[in-house]
Design a protein around this motif. Structure first.
Motif, PDB file in Angstrom:
ATOM      1  N   LEU A  78       0.827  -1.211   0.000  1.00 32.02           N
ATOM      2  CA  LEU A  78       0.000   0.000   0.000  1.00 32.02           C
ATOM      3  C   LEU A  78       0.860   1.258   0.000  1.00 32.02           C
ATOM      4  N   LEU A  79       1.939   1.234   0.776  1.00 30.37           N
ATOM      5  CA  LEU A  79       2.855   2.378   0.795  1.00 30.37           C
ATOM      6  C   LEU A  79       3.462   2.608  -0.591  1.00 30.37           C
ATOM      7  N   GLU A  80       3.795   1.528  -1.284  1.00 27.21           N
ATOM      8  CA  GLU A  80       4.339   1.649  -2.636  1.00 27.21           C
ATOM      9  C   GLU A  80       3.303   2.249  -3.590  1.00 27.21           C
ATOM     10  N   THR A  81       2.044   1.862  -3.423  1.00 27.38           N
ATOM     11  CA  THR A  81       0.974   2.419  -4.256  1.00 27.38           C
ATOM     12  C   THR A  81       0.808   3.908  -4.000  1.00 27.38           C
ATOM     13  N   VAL A  82       0.847   4.300  -2.731  1.00 25.40           N
ATOM     14  CA  VAL A  82       0.756   5.716  -2.372  1.00 25.40           C
ATOM     15  C   VAL A  82       1.916   6.491  -2.989  1.00 25.40           C
ATOM     16  N   ALA A  83       3.110   5.942  -2.903  1.00 25.09           N
ATOM     17  CA  ALA A  83       4.291   6.608  -3.457  1.00 25.09           C
ATOM     18  C   ALA A  83       4.169   6.787  -4.970  1.00 25.09           C
ATOM     19  N   ARG A  84       3.681   5.759  -5.675  1.00 25.28           N
ATOM     20  CA  ARG A  84       3.498   5.864  -7.132  1.00 25.28           C
ATOM     21  C   ARG A  84       2.482   6.946  -7.475  1.00 25.28           C
ATOM     22  N   LYS A  86       1.684   9.588  -5.724  1.00 27.63           N
ATOM     23  CA  LYS A  86       2.289  10.901  -5.477  1.00 27.63           C
ATOM     24  C   LYS A  86       3.232  11.277  -6.618  1.00 27.63           C
ATOM     25  N   ASN A  87       4.037  10.322  -7.056  1.00 34.11           N
ATOM     26  CA  ASN A  87       5.001  10.596  -8.133  1.00 34.11           C
ATOM     27  C   ASN A  87       4.309  10.950  -9.448  1.00 34.11           C
ATOM     28  N   GLU A  88       3.124  10.393  -9.655  1.00 31.26           N
ATOM     29  CA  GLU A  88       2.381  10.685 -10.880  1.00 31.26           C
ATOM     30  C   GLU A  88       1.625  12.011 -10.796  1.00 31.26           C
ATOM     31  N   ASP A 115       9.169  14.697   0.789  1.00 33.44           N
ATOM     32  CA  ASP A 115       9.020  14.531  -0.656  1.00 33.44           C
ATOM     33  C   ASP A 115       7.979  15.458  -1.282  1.00 33.44           C
ATOM     34  N   TYR A 116       7.193  16.167  -0.481  1.00 32.12           N
ATOM     35  CA  TYR A 116       6.202  17.095  -1.034  1.00 32.12           C
ATOM     36  C   TYR A 116       6.802  18.459  -1.393  1.00 32.12           C
ATOM     37  N   PHE A 117       7.898  18.827  -0.770  1.00 28.25           N
ATOM     38  CA  PHE A 117       8.391  20.202  -0.860  1.00 28.25           C
ATOM     39  C   PHE A 117       8.635  20.711  -2.283  1.00 28.25           C
ATOM     40  N   PRO A 118       9.169  19.907  -3.215  1.00 28.16           N
ATOM     41  CA  PRO A 118       9.428  20.452  -4.564  1.00 28.16           C
ATOM     42  C   PRO A 118       8.168  20.892  -5.308  1.00 28.16           C
ATOM     43  N   TYR A 119       6.992  20.438  -4.849  1.00 27.54           N
ATOM     44  CA  TYR A 119       5.768  20.647  -5.616  1.00 27.54           C
ATOM     45  C   TYR A 119       4.799  21.639  -4.967  1.00 27.54           C
ATOM     46  N   ILE A 120       5.166  22.215  -3.840  1.00 27.59           N
ATOM     47  CA  ILE A 120       4.222  23.067  -3.101  1.00 27.59           C
ATOM     48  C   ILE A 120       4.858  24.416  -2.788  1.00 27.59           C
ATOM     49  N   ASP A 121       3.984  25.366  -2.440  1.00 24.86           N
ATOM     50  CA  ASP A 121       4.461  26.687  -2.017  1.00 24.86           C
ATOM     51  C   ASP A 121       4.532  26.806  -0.497  1.00 24.86           C
ATOM     52  N   LEU A 122       3.568  26.215   0.194  1.00 28.11           N
ATOM     53  CA  LEU A 122       3.570  26.219   1.652  1.00 28.11           C
ATOM     54  C   LEU A 122       3.251  24.828   2.173  1.00 28.11           C
ATOM     55  N   TYR A 123       3.942  24.437   3.249  1.00 30.71           N
ATOM     56  CA  TYR A 123       3.677  23.170   3.943  1.00 30.71           C
ATOM     57  C   TYR A 123       3.127  23.546   5.322  1.00 30.71           C
TER      58      TYR A 123
END
Length: 378
Positions: A78-84, A86-88, A115-123
């Motif tokens: 399930l973690l691998e599915t979540v990671a895929r 997110k990557n997509e 791993d979210y930081f490259p794609y967002i403006d604020l965390y």
């Protein structure tokens, strides 16, 4: 300003506490020029907005109800599915959205997912460490600083050790606070409202109880502390609760009771104790404010949150993380309760301001608006 929120909705507890004040204050937000719409899938229309808000539970929802301990292999898949996923999806979101805010409602000031930081403006989290430089370090239990403290000081070992990754200056610059879990409904009848909210999806069911119990010197019971210590695999997270339970062994029962009996006990208690759990902030804190008991809690001075309900000596009484002087501090508080009942009153009044007054509702809306503007201007 158009705001679109991608979220699994209120059936997720973490999403529920994040969404609650937004739904409750929709009319007030519109008066500030902010319109909010909710999506549970990443359809094309979601990007037609000024600010795109991603609830982190959107990606985590498939993990709900599954346990790493019960079925490690299934959990890994399930973690691998979540990671895929997110990557997509995250690169697509970044290309199509003008400004992106990530909402992470996980407990504690840690558990930040790099791993979210490259794609967002604020965390955004509901609480952060005041000293942001500490995020450059690695802490056990996913970044929980108090768990790391018990690991280092008392050699407490987790069964499944999990260390946070250090953040860079650029990543730290994106950290913001949205709001803590206190802005959901934490009244005695919250479960009944929750069922109505889930099944009816009707805005009037998103409301706050106005029932508060006045702090008083004449309460018949000294202490309330009902806690569970069964945080499997994470001794560092349950250590403080176990120690508190042992220290109170001859003073009061700490076993779990029904919710109605628990609220009744807090209404009759001078002091209610709220140790850290999987996070520093607990639902129990708000229940204590509602019942008018004095919140007795581990030192929160390391933490920044909104709203800030935690001013030591003003809205709550603190004890040390290592529990040194715990019993003496508690005894002194009870012996001089007539001097501390004003602290219980102030804690309740600060909490009440945000869930029972127009001033508090306005402060929430302005806080949300500032976050949105910061994301646009990043």
């Amino acid at each position: 300003m158009k705001v679109h929120i991608l979220t699994p909705g209120i059936k997720s507890q973490k999403s529920f506490t994040f969404l609650y004040p937004v739904i409750f204050n929709e009319r007030r937000l519109r008066n500030l020029g902010i319109s909010v719409a909710y999506f549970n899938t990443a359809q094309e229309a979601i990007f037609d907005c000024d600010v795109f808000v991603i609830d982190i539970e959107y990606f985590k929802q498939m993990l709900r109800g599954h346990s790493q301990k019960r079925d490690p292999e299934k959990y890994r898949r399930l973690l691998e599915t979540v990671a895929r996923r997110k990557n997509e999806e995250l690169p697509l979101f970044r290309r199509k959205a003008a400004a992106i805010i990530l909402i992470d409602s996980t407990a504690s000031s840690g558990n930040i997912e790099n791993d979210y930081f490259p794609y967002i403006d604020l965390y955004c989290k509901g609480q952060l460490l005041k000293d942001r430089e500490l995020y450059k370090q690695s802490f056990i239990r996913g970044g929980r600083i108090y768990c790391h403290y018990y690991h280092e000081k008392f050699d407490i070992q987790d069964n499944l050790p999990e260390f946070s990754l250090p953040l860079s200056d650029e990543e730290i610059a994106k950290l913001r606070i949205h709001w803590n879990t206190g802005l959901a409904n934490h009244s005695l009848h919250k479960a009944h409202f929750r069922r109505l909210q889930e099944f009816a999806q009707w805005r009037p069911f998103f409301r706050y109880s106005k029932v508060f119990h006045t702090p008083s010197k004449n309460r018949p019971r000294d202490i309330c502390c009902r806690i569970f210590t069964h945080t499997n695999n994470f001794p560092t997270a349950r250590f403080q609760r176990e120690q508190v339970k042992q220290l109170l062994n001859h003073n009061t029962s700490t076993d779990m009771i029904s919710l109605s009996d628990y609220f009744k006990e807090m209404r009759h208690s001078k002091v209610s104790i709220s140790p850290f759990g999987l996070g520093e902030i607990c639902y129990r804190d708000y229940e204590i404010f509602i019942c008018g008991s004095l919140l007795f809690k581990a030192d929160m001075s390391h933490l920044e949150t909104f709203p800030n309900f935690y001013s030591d000596g003003e809205t709550y009484r603190s004890y040390q993380w290592d529990l040194s002087g715990f019993k003496e501090n508690l005894a002194e508080t009870l012996d001089n309760y007539h001097q501390y009942v004003d602290v219980a009153r102030a804690g309740q009044e600060r909490y009440k301001q945000f869930i029972a007054t127009e001033k508090g509702y306005e402060e929430f809306c302005l806080h949300f608006k500032r976050l949105l503007n910061e994301a646009i201007n990043q």
